[in-house]
Design an enzyme around this catalytic site. Structure first.
Site, PDB file in Angstrom:
ATOM      1  N   ASP A 172      37.356  41.179 -43.348  1.00 16.90           N
ATOM      2  CA  ASP A 172      37.814  39.756 -42.114  1.00 16.90           C
ATOM      3  C   ASP A 172      38.519  40.259 -40.782  1.00 16.90           C
ATOM      4  O   ASP A 172      39.315  41.756 -41.561  1.00 16.90           O
ATOM      5  CB  ASP A 172      39.108  38.696 -43.037  1.00 16.90           C
ATOM      6  CG  ASP A 172      39.008  38.623 -42.455  1.00 16.90           C
ATOM      7  OD1 ASP A 172      38.653  36.414 -41.927  1.00 16.90           O
ATOM      8  OD2 ASP A 172      39.887  38.187 -41.301  1.00 16.90           O
ATOM      9  N   ASN A 180      40.088  36.293 -28.855  1.00 14.49           N
ATOM     10  CA  ASN A 180      39.937  34.781 -28.005  1.00 14.49           C
ATOM     11  C   ASN A 180      40.627  34.373 -27.343  1.00 14.49           C
ATOM     12  O   ASN A 180      40.303  34.181 -26.203  1.00 14.49           O
ATOM     13  CB  ASN A 180      39.042  34.099 -29.196  1.00 14.49           C
ATOM     14  CG  ASN A 180      37.823  34.330 -30.072  1.00 14.49           C
ATOM     15  OD1 ASN A 180      36.721  35.462 -29.628  1.00 14.49           O
ATOM     16  ND2 ASN A 180      37.437  33.886 -31.119  1.00 14.49           N
ATOM     17  N   HIS A 185      36.369  34.029 -25.209  1.00 11.89           N
ATOM     18  CA  HIS A 185      34.860  34.258 -26.010  1.00 11.89           C
ATOM     19  C   HIS A 185      34.329  35.025 -25.691  1.00 11.89           C
ATOM     20  O   HIS A 185      34.053  35.658 -26.827  1.00 11.89           O
ATOM     21  CB  HIS A 185      34.425  32.582 -27.071  1.00 11.89           C
ATOM     22  CG  HIS A 185      35.578  31.727 -27.021  1.00 11.89           C
ATOM     23  ND1 HIS A 185      35.732  31.534 -28.393  1.00 11.89           N
ATOM     24  CD2 HIS A 185      36.090  30.847 -27.147  1.00 11.89           C
ATOM     25  CE1 HIS A 185      36.641  31.024 -28.758  1.00 11.89           C
ATOM     26  NE2 HIS A 185      36.821  30.002 -28.015  1.00 11.89           N
ATOM     27  N   ASP A 189      32.699  37.806 -28.850  1.00  9.20           N
ATOM     28  CA  ASP A 189      31.408  37.871 -29.439  1.00  9.20           C
ATOM     29  C   ASP A 189      31.143  39.304 -29.599  1.00  9.20           C
ATOM     30  O   ASP A 189      30.185  40.067 -30.251  1.00  9.20           O
ATOM     31  CB  ASP A 189      30.275  37.285 -28.019  1.00  9.20           C
ATOM     32  CG  ASP A 189      30.729  35.711 -28.478  1.00  9.20           C
ATOM     33  OD1 ASP A 189      30.803  35.619 -29.768  1.00  9.20           O
ATOM     34  OD2 ASP A 189      29.941  35.085 -28.197  1.00  9.20           O
ATOM     35  N   GLU A 215      34.736  35.744 -38.280  1.00  8.58           N
ATOM     36  CA  GLU A 215      35.045  36.949 -38.157  1.00  8.58           C
ATOM     37  C   GLU A 215      34.671  38.035 -40.109  1.00  8.58           C
ATOM     38  O   GLU A 215      35.385  39.083 -39.650  1.00  8.58           O
ATOM     39  CB  GLU A 215      36.178  37.213 -37.841  1.00  8.58           C
ATOM     40  CG  GLU A 215      37.168  36.814 -38.859  1.00  8.58           C
ATOM     41  CD  GLU A 215      37.852  35.130 -38.057  1.00  8.58           C
ATOM     42  OE1 GLU A 215      39.101  35.481 -38.322  1.00  8.58           O
ATOM     43  OE2 GLU A 215      37.161  34.473 -37.272  1.00  8.58           O
TER      44      GLU A 215
END
Length: 294
Positions: A172, A180, A185, A189, A215
């Site tokens: 994680d 973000n 975003h 990405d 994630e």
């Protein structure tokens, strides 16, 4: 080695008049090959069906597109090899082996009989391409959650049946929401794409990476005990920590929290996965950027 590298759909048509194989033989082979879309099964069926006509001691089939190498039987110095292709679609290369050299008549016979194999291989190729698309995460190009669910069930069955080790690593990304929130975003990405790349750089060719959701990533480790999983997880952690992610004029350092578990003899799927998941959450709760072993 007697090597034939060509479009066998064309080669077979050109040589058909030179050798007219029995129609029943063609029908028998073609019918058998229609029963599966698995490369391994197709090559084994073809080899078995032509054994009486073209005796051979073994074969090797390679398909670079899917990273396949299927071997069977005895490797010998004498062989004939065919690169198969139809309508610009590469279908892999098949090599037949035996101790004595293949005659010209046998080579012509093989080329003719390979007509039976080409289109089943093409169907298997199209099927595998479709499956890869369905089981691939578009953003990171790792396998997706659906692929994980299918793969882990199969690997658990194999591990129980063969008495092999099987381990898993849950990953994680720490504080991913802030990336973000602070950079947008699109940056998030790109960060996920980079993380996937760094994970892939850290693992072995036999390990499989999945994007589990958001994630979170998972790495499935066949024939790996808990100690081996812990060592690999630490390598992944260090690789992520040691990279700097650049976005525009900004440089961003990322870390990850990882949890590992290994399959026990009486484990269910949920028990196996939950232990790694809980270990990952303990890693986050105890300071992040660390590996916790279940």
């Amino acid at each position: 080695m007697q090597k034939k590298a060509a479009n066998l759909a064309v080669v077979s048509n050109n040589t058909f008049e030179a050798f007219k194989a029995d129609n029943l033989t063609h029908y028998d082979i073609s019918s058998a090959l229609q029963t599966t879309l698995e490369f391994d099964e197709l090559i084994h069926i073809f080899s078995n069906k032509i054994q009486n006509l073209i005796p051979h001691s073994g074969f090797v089939y390679n398909n670079d597109e899917f990273g396949l190498e299927i071997k069977n039987g005895i490797v010998t110095r004498s062989s004939c090899s065919y690169a198969m292709k139809v309508e610009e679609q590469q279908l892999g290369e098949l090599k037949l082996m035996r101790r004595q050299k293949f005659s010209e008549q046998e080579l012509k016979m093989i080329e003719t009989l390979l007509c039976c194999l080409i289109y089943p291989l093409r169907n298997a190729t199209l099927f595998q391409q479709a499956m890869n698309l369905a089981f691939t995460d578009v953003l990171t190009q790792t396998r997706n959650r659906s692929a994980f669910n299918d793969t882990v069930r199969r690997e658990i069955r194999l591990a129980h049946r063969n008495g092999n080790h099987l381990s898993v690593v849950f990953i994680d990304i720490d504080h991913f929401k802030s990336i973000n929130d602070n950079y947008g975003h699109q940056c998030g990405d790109l960060a996920l794409t980079s993380i996937a790349k760094w994970i892939n750089e850290s693992i072995r060719s036999s390990d499989i990476v999945f994007r589990y959701g958001g994630e979170e990533f998972v790495v499935l480790l066949s024939e790996t005990d808990l100690k081996g999983a812990e060592l690999l997880a630490e390598r992944i952690r260090q690789n992520i920590e040691n990279h700097i992610f650049a976005y525009g004029l900004e440089t961003i350092r990322m870390t990850a929290s990882l949890g590992t578990s290994t399959l026990h003899g009486d484990d269910t799927l949920d028990e196996f996965i939950d232990r790694a998941d809980q270990a990952m959450y303990r890693a986050k709760q105890t300071g992040r950027n660390r590996v916790v072993t279940a």
